[in-house]
Motif scaffolding. Structure first.
Motif, PDB file in Angstrom:
ATOM      1  N   ASP A 751       0.826  -1.206   0.000  1.00 31.52           N
ATOM      2  CA  ASP A 751       0.000   0.000   0.000  1.00 31.52           C
ATOM      3  C   ASP A 751       0.865   1.263   0.000  1.00 31.52           C
ATOM      4  O   ASP A 751       2.029   1.250   0.427  1.00 31.52           O
ATOM      5  CB  ASP A 751      -0.898   0.029   1.242  1.00 31.52           C
ATOM      6  CG  ASP A 751      -1.906  -1.113   1.271  1.00 31.52           C
ATOM      7  OD1 ASP A 751      -2.180  -1.685   0.198  1.00 31.52           O
ATOM      8  OD2 ASP A 751      -2.401  -1.437   2.378  1.00 31.52           O
ATOM      9  N   SER A 752       0.252   2.335  -0.453  1.00 34.19           N
ATOM     10  CA  SER A 752       0.823   3.695  -0.352  1.00 34.19           C
ATOM     11  C   SER A 752       2.205   3.812  -0.986  1.00 34.19           C
ATOM     12  O   SER A 752       3.123   4.414  -0.406  1.00 34.19           O
ATOM     13  CB  SER A 752       0.875   4.153   1.117  1.00 34.19           C
ATOM     14  OG  SER A 752      -0.413   4.123   1.692  1.00 34.19           O
ATOM     15  N   THR A 754       4.534   5.672  -3.215  1.00 39.33           N
ATOM     16  CA  THR A 754       4.508   7.069  -3.647  1.00 39.33           C
ATOM     17  C   THR A 754       5.260   7.259  -4.956  1.00 39.33           C
ATOM     18  O   THR A 754       6.021   6.389  -5.399  1.00 39.33           O
ATOM     19  CB  THR A 754       5.146   7.974  -2.582  1.00 39.33           C
ATOM     20  OG1 THR A 754       6.561   7.708  -2.532  1.00 39.33           O
ATOM     21  CG2 THR A 754       4.538   7.728  -1.211  1.00 39.33           C
ATOM     22  N   LYS A 850      -3.194  -0.573  -2.082  1.00 41.66           N
ATOM     23  CA  LYS A 850      -4.052   0.612  -2.104  1.00 41.66           C
ATOM     24  C   LYS A 850      -3.222   1.876  -2.339  1.00 41.66           C
ATOM     25  O   LYS A 850      -2.061   1.956  -1.969  1.00 41.66           O
ATOM     26  CB  LYS A 850      -4.814   0.738  -0.780  1.00 41.66           C
ATOM     27  CG  LYS A 850      -5.732  -0.433  -0.453  1.00 41.66           C
ATOM     28  CD  LYS A 850      -6.455  -0.168   0.871  1.00 41.66           C
ATOM     29  CE  LYS A 850      -7.369  -1.324   1.265  1.00 41.66           C
ATOM     30  NZ  LYS A 850      -6.612  -2.521   1.681  1.00 41.66           N
ATOM     31  N   LYS A 851      -3.862   2.874  -2.954  1.00 38.96           N
ATOM     32  CA  LYS A 851      -3.309   4.225  -3.117  1.00 38.96           C
ATOM     33  C   LYS A 851      -1.967   4.215  -3.853  1.00 38.96           C
ATOM     34  O   LYS A 851      -1.010   4.883  -3.442  1.00 38.96           O
ATOM     35  CB  LYS A 851      -3.183   4.914  -1.762  1.00 38.96           C
ATOM     36  CG  LYS A 851      -4.511   5.093  -1.039  1.00 38.96           C
ATOM     37  CD  LYS A 851      -4.337   5.788   0.307  1.00 38.96           C
ATOM     38  CE  LYS A 851      -5.658   5.943   1.025  1.00 38.96           C
ATOM     39  NZ  LYS A 851      -5.505   6.593   2.356  1.00 38.96           N
ATOM     40  N   TYR A 852      -1.905   3.481  -4.936  1.00 43.46           N
ATOM     41  CA  TYR A 852      -0.689   3.464  -5.737  1.00 43.46           C
ATOM     42  C   TYR A 852      -0.495   4.829  -6.404  1.00 43.46           C
ATOM     43  O   TYR A 852      -1.411   5.374  -7.011  1.00 43.46           O
ATOM     44  CB  TYR A 852      -0.776   2.383  -6.811  1.00 43.46           C
ATOM     45  CG  TYR A 852       0.445   2.294  -7.701  1.00 43.46           C
ATOM     46  CD1 TYR A 852       1.613   1.676  -7.252  1.00 43.46           C
ATOM     47  CD2 TYR A 852       0.433   2.816  -8.992  1.00 43.46           C
ATOM     48  CE1 TYR A 852       2.733   1.592  -8.058  1.00 43.46           C
ATOM     49  CE2 TYR A 852       1.557   2.737  -9.803  1.00 43.46           C
ATOM     50  CZ  TYR A 852       2.704   2.125  -9.331  1.00 43.46           C
ATOM     51  OH  TYR A 852       3.816   2.041 -10.138  1.00 43.46           O
ATOM     52  N   LEU A 854       0.741   7.703  -4.728  1.00 45.31           N
ATOM     53  CA  LEU A 854       0.556   8.841  -3.824  1.00 45.31           C
ATOM     54  C   LEU A 854       1.689   9.856  -3.983  1.00 45.31           C
ATOM     55  O   LEU A 854       2.753   9.547  -4.505  1.00 45.31           O
ATOM     56  CB  LEU A 854       0.541   8.362  -2.372  1.00 45.31           C
ATOM     57  CG  LEU A 854      -0.769   7.837  -1.777  1.00 45.31           C
ATOM     58  CD1 LEU A 854      -0.496   7.330  -0.374  1.00 45.31           C
ATOM     59  CD2 LEU A 854      -1.822   8.930  -1.743  1.00 45.31           C
ATOM     60  N   TYR A 878      -5.888   3.730  -6.757  1.00 42.66           N
ATOM     61  CA  TYR A 878      -4.872   4.624  -7.295  1.00 42.66           C
ATOM     62  C   TYR A 878      -5.045   6.036  -6.750  1.00 42.66           C
ATOM     63  O   TYR A 878      -6.164   6.451  -6.423  1.00 42.66           O
ATOM     64  CB  TYR A 878      -4.977   4.715  -8.827  1.00 42.66           C
ATOM     65  CG  TYR A 878      -4.622   3.454  -9.576  1.00 42.66           C
ATOM     66  CD1 TYR A 878      -3.352   3.277 -10.105  1.00 42.66           C
ATOM     67  CD2 TYR A 878      -5.566   2.449  -9.762  1.00 42.66           C
ATOM     68  CE1 TYR A 878      -3.027   2.127 -10.811  1.00 42.66           C
ATOM     69  CE2 TYR A 878      -5.255   1.290 -10.456  1.00 42.66           C
ATOM     70  CZ  TYR A 878      -3.979   1.138 -10.974  1.00 42.66           C
ATOM     71  OH  TYR A 878      -3.658  -0.009 -11.666  1.00 42.66           O
ATOM     72  N   GLU A 879      -3.934   6.743  -6.692  1.00 42.44           N
ATOM     73  CA  GLU A 879      -4.026   8.182  -6.543  1.00 42.44           C
ATOM     74  C   GLU A 879      -4.526   8.715  -7.883  1.00 42.44           C
ATOM     75  O   GLU A 879      -4.029   8.344  -8.933  1.00 42.44           O
ATOM     76  CB  GLU A 879      -2.667   8.779  -6.193  1.00 42.44           C
ATOM     77  CG  GLU A 879      -2.711  10.202  -5.645  1.00 42.44           C
ATOM     78  CD  GLU A 879      -2.852  11.243  -6.722  1.00 42.44           C
ATOM     79  OE1 GLU A 879      -3.436  12.308  -6.470  1.00 42.44           O
ATOM     80  OE2 GLU A 879      -2.372  10.999  -7.847  1.00 42.44           O
TER      81      GLU A 879
END
Length: 966
Positions: A751-752, A754, A850-852, A854, A878-879
């Motif tokens: 996750d996350s 950046t 999650k949130k690839y 950021l 995704y972001e």
């Protein structure tokens, strides 16, 4: 402007002539919406005008314009396109964009097209301001005054502030000075207006007379041009061959300052057709222009390139928070008090991801400098932008900024015609907002901090009682524990033939320092104007008080001098002592011995007052136990009063001429006085200097040789500029989406992740793939520079992709920029593994949580994976911006269904994956993926609209536009 706009707008019937200037035409969008338009926030009206003017039924549709007009019900529910009027770039983010344009010219030529047609479709300004490094410096007087380049004239005494002549004493520390200082070795300001054109004289710090060019500046400039010659020559070539591109050379100023002070139009006039100025940029300070009534915000490199190519940026129709300013600013509140108070209110109001727009009776009390400062602090409170509609204050500023009368008249007439001009005297109703935050300017009161810690804020009107409380309190963070019977002790002292009386709270150090927040011109000018009024009223500062004036840069001295207030500060003892940190780091000259002895003898709680940042007990002087941080004008006021035990509302500062009691309110400059002097003396001077520099140019830049060929002559030996391979397979017609067969997983991430994990921007590690490449080119580690500086070389940037040492790949199990090449079983650098896969003809994908994506938008976070051979990313979420960037480069963003991820599906990442794309894609359609183990599962193809599908089918926005040139 856009090469693929369809002819004829459906809104052509609302094109009108400007009544006062019939030769000027414009879209009168106010007639399209009637009462609905009148309720729109001003910032949304700008979005609406752009959608109407650019409506072509393809990139911008009629439904997009109507969605914006229905903002009240559609906010947060629909995506809308926005075509800004221009783009601003700085050189680090601008060079990959210009390299792509150069490569596109070559690709179009190779495909049989005319390369001369390849130009930015949107006006673009690129400021070379990220190249300077401080290789040489001096430690004596760090920042010698400098008004910002151009021909230097002796500082004028501008009306109405008449300076009195004064004798110039010899320079402190320079023997043999004869009035015009010959000490030309002092350093230079590093502020936005301090970059020098060669042989431009600067000023002696103490006499404000011209002195020779410092050697340090010339050496740093020489190093800058030597180190960055390749990049600068490429920019020079770009400025010669591309239309619609303007290059602002080094040593002119910072990108956001040049944008604010030179590039901003407020209203565009293109062949007598008018429309609002608006901008997107890669500089984090782009939001400053909203203080001028210009809609603008920062975006990533790929979005910027898309706009340059003539395509819109897409955003969710935002909520707009109205910030109503009411009441009247306290006479003693400074601009910094106002800016920080408004910022605090907005931070508490949860405006993240929203537009903020200011309205109310208090807006007109803010200068343009105040507004741009508030707009620039958007990151502090999370808003996309903070918009101040154009009003009379803006027009007055533009007049001083150099707008001629005719341009001002057209600007005002047009903005009023389309109802983008805010007139608080008008009876028209205010726009409707998503929510309203009220800030009473009357509640903003001036404060000081102390007596021992900067976080202990004290309202100025409570200063006397608070100091009394400190005397009573036990020794600690605020208390001094002085016995009640000794709190009114007085110690007489003889100094320079006169007797003075010291008591608790007496001021013995007063230092005006223009660092950090107090570098705002208005607060330094306020100190100068207060000093002027004090001297004219007959007030003086006691001679034993150690007074000093330490400007943070030469620009401060320049505007204090040009406005005529510097002699009055000197008259009160606030002489310029140098440029650098002084009082607040304890670099204060010792107090007179008689004063020191009296303080110690009577155990007096003596005070220091300074406009710095540090006020720890004993920091200024071991015998000064109470120290207060205050604004520059309050420092001067307390110095005149001689004590902090004063109620400014009821007690006089001192006795003036004819025995008259003079109160603080008698000499405190009004905000109108400050605005007038700031606009007429500071702003006009700054703009004049910048305009001269822009027109005169830069000697080194003017002499820099660069090719003039239509195609850039790529140097195969260059390690900074290289032709990227984005267009290697360019054909006139796009092919249908190809199936991804038997792809290996290059990385299995959590996750996350950046954009910094994907494409680091810092230094190049010596053990990295990029370092190995640069070493093979004959470079030593000290010559590697950074990834940011080498963004024009795809070989370096591709090797830097996923090179972050903090990258956690589940295949490896610990942070490292490594992965497994499954056919061989080797653990390799990510680039080396990807290179092997490409040689073997094996496609690769990325698995993520999650949130690839950021973090800050970064173009190489999408370009790098593409050049590594990544065909798709399969993530849980995704972001938003990064998802669109992946599509913009030609990588498919695929998403697991809610509740599913690799673990729930029993995936290890060591399988091979096959993805079948149908001939016709549709937004958010479901695709099937089959693994080498026989498992089949479905995912969502995250294409949100047909435009994104078109870009993906073309292999990304670069190839899409290149085909249009064919």
């Amino acid at each position: 402007l856009c090469l693929f706009r369809l002819p004829g707008s459906p809104y052509q019937p609302v094109v009108e002539a400007l009544e006062s200037h019939p030769e000027k035409k414009f879209y009168n969008v106010s007639k399209l919406g009637g009462a609905k338009y009148d309720t729109l926030p001003y910032s949304i009206r700008v979005l609406f005008e752009s959608s109407v003017r650019n409506c072509d039924g393809f990139l911008v549709k009629e439904t997009d314009a109507m969605n914006i007009l229905d903002w009240k019900t559609k906010q947060n529910h629909v995506e809308v396109p926005f075509c800004p009027a221009r783009v601003v770039l700085q050189d680090f983010t601008g060079i990959p964009a210009m390299v792509d344009f150069a490569a596109m010219r070559e690709a179009v030529r190779n495909a049989g097209g005319d390369p001369v047609k390849v130009n930015p479709a949107c006006p673009t300004d690129l400021t070379v301001d990220h190249s300077l490094q401080i290789d040489f410096s001096k430690c004596a007087i760090q920042n010698a005054p400098n008004p910002g380049g151009g021909e230097q004239k002796p500082p004028a005494r501008l009306s109405p502030l008449k300076a009195q002549p004064r004798k110039l004493p010899p320079c402190r520390g320079h023997s043999g000075c004869r009035g015009s200082c010959s000490a030309g070795e002092s350093g230079r300001s590093s502020g936005p207006f301090s970059a020098q054109i060669e042989n431009t004289p600067i000023l002696c710090p103490f006499h404000l007379q011209p002195v020779p060019e410092p050697k340090t500046v010339l050496k740093n400039q020489e190093m800058e041009f030597g180190r960055n010659r390749e990049r600068l020559q490429f920019f020079k070539w770009s400025s010669k061959v591309f239309e619609n591109i303007s290059i602002i050379p080094p040593e002119t100023g910072m990108a956001h300052q040049v944008n604010l002070e030179y590039l901003s139009r407020v209203v565009f006039d293109v062949k007598d057709f008018l429309h609002p100025d608006s901008v997107v940029g890669t500089d984090s300070h782009t939001t400053m222009v909203n203080g001028l009534g210009i809609l603008g915000w920062g975006v990533g490199g790929i979005e910027t390139e898309a706009v340059m190519l003539g395509m819109p940026v897409t955003l969710t129709l935002p909520e707009v928070v109205g910030c109503e300013l009411t009441g009247t600013v306290s006479p003693f509140a400074t601009s910094i008090d106002i800016v920080l108070s408004i910022t605090k209110h907005l931070r508490q109001a949860d405006v993240a991801g929203k537009f903020v727009e200011f309205f109310g009776s208090g807006v007109s009390q803010l200068s343009v400098a105040d507004r741009t400062t508030i707009a620039n602090m958007c990151p502090e409170y999370g808003a996309i932008l903070s918009f101040f509609p154009v009003d009379n204050v803006t027009l007055k500023h533009l007049k001083h900024a150099g707008f001629d009368k005719a341009k001002l008249e057209v600007t005002e007439a047009y903005l009023k015609a389309v109802k983008l001009f805010r007139n608080e005297e008008s009876s028209s109703r205010e726009p409707e907002y998503s929510q309203v935050v009220q800030v009473s300017l009357s509640s903003i009161i001036p404060c000081v901090s102390g007596p021992k810690r900067s976080q202990d804020r004290v309202a100025v009107n409570n200063m006397k009682s608070d100091f009394q409380a400190c005397l009573n309190e036990k020794s600690g963070v605020k208390g001094f524990q002085i016995a009640a019977e000794k709190q009114n002790d007085i110690v007489p002292v003889q100094y320079e033939g006169n007797e003075y009386k010291l008591s608790h709270g007496c001021v013995v150090i007063a230092a005006v320092i223009s660092c950090t927040n107090n570098c705002n011109p208005s607060v330094m000018l306020a100190a100068g104007l207060l000093a002027k009024k004090a001297v004219e009223a007959g007030l003086v500062v006691k001679p034993y008080i150690r007074t000093s004036l330490s400007p943070g840069s030469g620009m401060v001295t320049h505007y204090l001098s040009s406005s005529g207030v510097l002699p009055y500060l000197s008259k009160l003892g606030f002489e310029v002592v140098g440029y650098g940190c002084s009082t607040c780091v304890g670099n204060t000259a010792p107090l007179p011995e008689a004063i020191r002895n009296a303080i110690k003898q009577g155990d007096i709680i003596a005070c220091g007052v300074l406009s710095g940042t540090k006020n720890f007990e004993g920091r200024l002087c071991d015998c000064v136990r109470a120290n207060y941080l205050a604004s520059p004008p309050l420092v001067v006021a307390y110095a005149i009063a001689g004590t902090v035990r004063i109620d400014f509302d009821t007690e006089p500062l001192g006795i003036g001429f004819n025995g008259k009691s003079i109160y603080l309110q008698d000499i405190w400059p009004t905000r109108q006085e400050l605005h007038t002097v700031e606009e007429e003396c500071v702003i006009s001077s700054m703009f004049k200097e910048l305009k001269e520099k822009m027109e005169k140019g830069n000697k080194r830049w003017n002499l820099l040789e660069a090719p003039e060929s239509t195609l850039f002559p790529w140097d195969l030996k260059s390690t900074y500029i290289r032709c990227p391979s984005f267009f290697d397979k360019l054909a006139k017609e796009p092919v249908s989406p190809q199936a991804v067969e038997n792809a290996h997983v290059l990385l299995y991430l959590g996750d996350s992740v950046t954009t910094d994990h994907i494409s680091p921007a810092g230094s190049i590690a010596r053990s990295s793939a990029a370092a190995k490449y640069l070493t093979s080119k004959g470079l030593t580690p000290r010559e590697f520079n950074s990834y940011g500086a080498r963004r024009g070389n795809d070989a370096v940037m591709t090797r830097g992709t996923f090179a972050n040492i903090k990258l956690l790949n589940k295949f490896i199990g610990k942070p490292a920029p490594k992965t497994i090449h499954f056919p061989s079983g080797q653990t390799l650098d990510v680039f080396e593994a990807a290179e092997l896969y490409q040689k073997e003809g094996i496609p690769v994908i990325i698995l993520a949580g999650k949130k690839y994506g950021l973090g800050s938008s970064r173009d190489w976070a999408a370009k790098g994976p593409f050049l590594l051979g990544v065909k798709a990313v399969l993530a849980e979420s995704y972001e938003k911006v990064h998802r669109s960037q992946l599509i913009g480069i030609g990588i498919a963003p695929l998403q697991f269904h809610p509740g599913e991820n690799p673990s729930t599906l029993g995936l290890t990442g060591r399988e091979q994956f096959s993805i079948l794309f149908p001939p016709e894609l549709s937004p958010r359609m479901t695709l099937d993926i089959k693994t080498s183990t026989g498992k089949v599962f479905s995912v969502i193809a995250l294409f949100e609209n047909n435009m994104e599908i078109t870009l993906y089918r073309n292999g990304g926005s670069l190839n899409f536009v290149a085909r249009r040139f064919l």
